[in-house]
Design an enzyme around this catalytic site. Structure first.
Site, PDB file in Angstrom:
ATOM      1  N   GLN A  81      -3.016   2.736   9.496  1.00 27.33           N
ATOM      2  CA  GLN A  81      -1.586   2.929   8.590  1.00 27.33           C
ATOM      3  C   GLN A  81      -1.159   3.609   9.501  1.00 27.33           C
ATOM      4  O   GLN A  81       0.383   3.517   9.569  1.00 27.33           O
ATOM      5  CB  GLN A  81      -1.633   3.619   7.779  1.00 27.33           C
ATOM      6  CG  GLN A  81      -2.539   2.382   6.606  1.00 27.33           C
ATOM      7  CD  GLN A  81      -3.588   2.959   6.444  1.00 27.33           C
ATOM      8  OE1 GLN A  81      -4.572   3.148   7.578  1.00 27.33           O
ATOM      9  NE2 GLN A  81      -4.492   2.602   5.647  1.00 27.33           N
ATOM     10  N   ALA A 126       0.715   4.977  -2.307  1.00 32.26           N
ATOM     11  CA  ALA A 126       0.126   5.368  -3.859  1.00 32.26           C
ATOM     12  C   ALA A 126       2.304   4.873  -4.195  1.00 32.26           C
ATOM     13  O   ALA A 126       1.691   3.805  -5.379  1.00 32.26           O
ATOM     14  CB  ALA A 126       0.056   6.578  -4.179  1.00 32.26           C
ATOM     15  N   ASP A 170      -2.270  10.694  -3.090  1.00 32.30           N
ATOM     16  CA  ASP A 170      -2.281   9.626  -3.931  1.00 32.30           C
ATOM     17  C   ASP A 170      -3.170   9.914  -5.304  1.00 32.30           C
ATOM     18  O   ASP A 170      -2.494   9.200  -5.775  1.00 32.30           O
ATOM     19  CB  ASP A 170      -4.196   8.689  -3.379  1.00 32.30           C
ATOM     20  CG  ASP A 170      -3.540   7.980  -2.155  1.00 32.30           C
ATOM     21  OD1 ASP A 170      -3.030   8.751  -1.538  1.00 32.30           O
ATOM     22  OD2 ASP A 170      -2.886   6.496  -2.749  1.00 32.30           O
ATOM     23  N   ARG A 216       0.369  -1.314   0.089  1.00 35.29           N
ATOM     24  CA  ARG A 216       0.054   0.026  -0.223  1.00 35.29           C
ATOM     25  C   ARG A 216       0.952   1.421   0.195  1.00 35.29           C
ATOM     26  O   ARG A 216       2.337   1.136   0.373  1.00 35.29           O
ATOM     27  CB  ARG A 216      -1.154  -0.346   0.877  1.00 35.29           C
ATOM     28  CG  ARG A 216      -0.078  -0.460   2.284  1.00 35.29           C
ATOM     29  CD  ARG A 216      -0.455   0.391   3.985  1.00 35.29           C
ATOM     30  NE  ARG A 216      -0.472   1.950   3.620  1.00 35.29           N
ATOM     31  CZ  ARG A 216       0.333   2.629   3.705  1.00 35.29           C
ATOM     32  NH1 ARG A 216       1.723   2.407   4.266  1.00 35.29           N
ATOM     33  NH2 ARG A 216       0.210   3.496   3.805  1.00 35.29           N
TER      34      ARG A 216
HETATM   35  O1  MRU Z   1      -5.168   3.067   1.511  1.00 32.66           O
HETATM   36  P1  MRU Z   1      -3.574   3.939   2.045  1.00 32.66           P
HETATM   37  O2  MRU Z   1      -2.963   3.183   2.915  1.00 32.66           O
HETATM   38  O3  MRU Z   1      -2.324   3.511   0.594  1.00 32.66           O
HETATM   39  O4  MRU Z   1      -2.918   4.948   1.650  1.00 32.66           O
HETATM   40  C1  MRU Z   1      -1.879   5.374   1.335  1.00 32.66           C
HETATM   41  C2  MRU Z   1      -1.319   7.420   2.471  1.00 32.66           C
HETATM   42  O5  MRU Z   1      -2.944   7.530   1.498  1.00 32.66           O
HETATM   43  C3  MRU Z   1      -0.347   7.127   1.770  1.00 32.66           C
HETATM   44  O6  MRU Z   1      -0.469   8.727   2.548  1.00 32.66           O
HETATM   45  C4  MRU Z   1      -0.295   8.259   0.251  1.00 32.66           C
HETATM   46  O7  MRU Z   1      -0.436   6.680  -0.346  1.00 32.66           O
HETATM   47  C5  MRU Z   1       0.841   8.950  -0.079  1.00 32.66           C
HETATM   48  S1  MRU Z   1       2.252   6.936   0.749  1.00 32.66           S
HETATM   49  C6  MRU Z   1       3.551   7.817  -0.112  1.00 32.66           C
END
Ligand code: MRU
Length: 357
Positions: free
Chosen positions: A206, A57, A247, A55
């Site tokens: 997270q 982005a 994202d 997970r």
């Molecule tokens: O649902 P997730 O855990 O994939 O969400 C991740 C985020 O919102 C992060 O802040 C984003 O992907 C940037 S990661 C460098």
């Protein structure tokens, strides 16, 4: 208490040595279990993204690139009996399937499209080696971009600053330094100290599970707070900057990130605290004019009612709304930091310039 391990780099994604699959650190099990798993089939690849085993982005993009290579290797008989057009069609179908696993982070489709473009340019005999090289480039470029974002971000901060972050945008979500956690980890390497407040980030935690894990093991001063404590911490004067990942950034600077990010931005504005978004230019989507066009993933209600609870936290019949991301309006964002530098308003101009560099 876990002793700091002074270790910033976490190997989260790797091509299996024979190219038969992709090995990932299963983020859904952290912080209590550190387990690497080998992902081989298209269904496992789709599930690993959907279930957030991999997970963040940029990490999703890197993983998708390696998956495209592995799938190409599986789909291509070594005796050259499959016409190249038929092979390409299979790869395109797989790319579409993979892109459907999570809609919001644009890095996923960006990486899949980049791999498809290479396959379409290549010739039969060298296609696999070109795809393997491209996936490795996407991975290496991300490391360099994270370092660059970290350097630019560090310029905006002072030794001793309190920093609030939401969700996880560190090494696990990217490669090496991360984006939003990059300036903090680079600062640590250079002897610059920060006090970090990590929002737990409901519903999948997270922030609690991953951000505190990364910062604690790197020896950074980190304090875990519940999402609803951010205002109190800001009011106490303990936060000098908010750093978050992204994202998808629309052409006007509206930014989709983990649900709750826009609330942090509203609070930051109220208390006069700068709110910084950090991410690579691959996260800027100029085809989305504003945040309204960004697709927001809706996830299972089980994540709100059952996950991480020994007993369900709500009656099964209770209705739930579980969007995975929200959009922060551009006027709440002080600056967007990419590998090419610091973009300030008007974002329509500065983001386009960063993207064209
Ligand atoms: O649902 P997730 O855990 O994939 O969400 C991740 C985020 O919102 C992060 O802040 C984003 O992907 C940037 S990661 C460098």
């Amino acid at each position: 208490m876990m002793e700091p391990r002074e270790n910033i780099y976490i190997e989260n994604i790797k091509l299996e040595s024979g190219g038969e699959g992709v090995v990932i650190l299963d983020q859904s099990l952290l912080p209590t279990e550190t387990k690497h798993i080998l992902i081989k089939t298209p269904e496992e690849m789709h599930e690993a993204i959907k279930y957030l085993r991999v997970r963040g982005a940029p990490a999703i993009g890197i993983f998708a690139a390696y998956c495209m290579y592995v799938r190409a290797k599986q789909a291509k008989p070594t005796d050259g009996t499959l016409p190249y057009e038929v092979f390409l069609r299979e790869l395109r179908d797989f790319g579409t399937y993979l892109k459907g696993s999570r809609p919001t982070a644009v890095n996923l489709s960006w990486a899949v499209n980049r791999m498809l473009a290479v396959a379409e340019e290549a010739v039969d005999a060298t296609c696999l080696s070109s795809l393997k090289r491209e996936a490795a480039s996407i991975h290496e470029e991300d490391m360099a971009m994270c370092k660059s974002i970290s350097q630019h971000g560090l310029e905006l901060l002072k030794d001793g600053d309190g920093i609030l972050t939401h969700c996880n945008a560190g090494p696990l979500a990217t490669s090496k330094y991360g984006t939003a956690l990059g300036p903090i980890l680079l600062g640590k390497e250079r002897g610059v100290k920060f006090k970090v407040f990590a929002d737990e980030t409901r519903p999948l935690l997270q922030g609690a599970r991953l951000t505190t894990y990364e910062l604690q093991r790197a020896g950074v001063d980190v304090t875990l707070i519940c999402d609803n404590m951010a205002s109190a911490v800001m009011k106490a004067g303990w936060v000098q900057a908010c750093l978050v990942g992204c994202d998808r950034i629309a052409a006007n600077g509206d930014t989709a990130n983990k649900i709750g990010t826009s609330g942090v931005a509203v609070l930051a504005k109220h208390y006069g605290i700068p709110f910084y978004v950090l991410g690579p230019t691959s996260t800027i989507d100029l085809s989305c004019p504003t945040g309204k066009e960004i697709p927001i993933e809706l996830r299972s209600q089980q994540e709100i009612k059952e996950k991480f609870y020994e007993k369900p936290s709500a009656l099964p019949e209770v209705k739930c709304y579980n969007p995975s991301f929200d959009v922060t309006d551009n006027e709440l964002i002080t600056a967007i930091i990419t590998e090419h530098g610091i973009c300030r308003p008007p974002f329509e101009v500065s983001l386009r310039e960063a993207k064209e560099e």
